[in-house]
Design a protein around this motif. Structure first.
Motif, mmCIF file in Angstrom:
data_model
loop_
_atom_site.group_PDB
_atom_site.id
_atom_site.type_symbol
_atom_site.label_atom_id
_atom_site.label_comp_id
_atom_site.label_asym_id
_atom_site.label_seq_id
_atom_site.Cartn_x
_atom_site.Cartn_y
_atom_site.Cartn_z
ATOM 1 N N UNK A 24 0.859 -1.185 0.000
ATOM 2 C CA UNK A 24 0.000 0.000 0.000
ATOM 3 C C UNK A 24 0.893 1.233 0.000
ATOM 4 N N UNK A 25 0.889 1.958 -1.106
ATOM 5 C CA UNK A 25 1.654 3.200 -1.225
ATOM 6 C C UNK A 25 0.687 4.380 -1.154
ATOM 7 N N UNK A 26 1.236 5.567 -1.003
ATOM 8 C CA UNK A 26 0.386 6.756 -0.877
ATOM 9 C C UNK A 26 -0.526 6.937 -2.092
ATOM 10 N N UNK A 27 -0.080 6.529 -3.261
ATOM 11 C CA UNK A 27 -0.907 6.651 -4.467
ATOM 12 C C UNK A 27 -2.135 5.742 -4.416
ATOM 13 N N UNK A 28 -2.113 4.727 -3.564
ATOM 14 C CA UNK A 28 -3.216 3.772 -3.455
ATOM 15 C C UNK A 28 -4.274 4.172 -2.424
ATOM 16 N N UNK A 29 -3.960 5.119 -1.568
ATOM 17 C CA UNK A 29 -4.827 5.426 -0.433
ATOM 18 C C UNK A 29 -6.165 6.011 -0.858
ATOM 19 N N UNK A 30 -6.182 6.850 -1.869
ATOM 20 C CA UNK A 30 -7.437 7.471 -2.306
ATOM 21 C C UNK A 30 -8.474 6.400 -2.657
ATOM 22 N N UNK A 31 -8.062 5.392 -3.393
ATOM 23 C CA UNK A 31 -8.985 4.302 -3.751
ATOM 24 C C UNK A 31 -9.351 3.469 -2.530
ATOM 25 N N UNK A 32 -8.395 3.279 -1.635
ATOM 26 C CA UNK A 32 -8.635 2.483 -0.433
ATOM 27 C C UNK A 32 -9.728 3.092 0.436
#
Length: 151
Positions: A24-32
């Protein structure tokens, strides 16, 4: 013969379900943290050194089994390179069939803030996201009654 075929298919299905935590990278958090299209999304934030996390993971999984409209995602705040230890802990708890993520950024505090700005990083942390965008979060141990009240 049918019995062996069925056993083989079940083994394949089980291995397909049990997947190691994905980075889980910062670019993935919005979708998470995006609201689900319907129902409820639950993020169970945990760590390897957390005393109550395993109990929370199993309590949330038990609830989800009775409520299939709940999307459950485990998020380990430990580094993704500890994948083997994370996977072993989930397997030992009997909850390795749930979608799981693990931190992959060099700045875990940034990920904490992006996931939940009101969160101080303590584990366990449970974040509930409703389809309408409303959220509720709690820290600490969950009992089945507290899970039912939270969700």
């Amino acid at each position: 013969m049918k019995r062996y075929l069925l056993a083989g298919l079940m083994a394949v299905a089980t291995s397909a379900i049990a997947a190691p935590p994905q980075p889980l990278a910062s670019a993935d958090v919005k979708a998470l943290v995006a609201p689900p299209a319907k129902g409820i999304k639950v993020l169970a934030l945990w760590s390897l050194d957390c005393a109550y996390c395993e109990e929370n993971l199993t309590a949330l999984r038990a609830y989800q089994r009775q409520h299939p409209d709940v999307e459950l995602i485990y998020v380990a705040t430990d580094p993704a390179y500890q994948r083997d230890a994370l996977e072993a802990r989930l397997k030992r708890a009997g909850v390795d069939d749930v979608t799981s993520r693990a931190y992959a950024d060099a700045t875990p505090d940034r990920l904490n803030f992006m996931i939940d700005p009101s969160w101080g990083g303590e584990t366990p942390r449970t974040l509930v996201i409703h389809a309408d965008g409303s959220r509720k979060a709690v820290s600490g141990a969950l009992t089945p009654a507290r899970v039912a009240d939270l969700l």
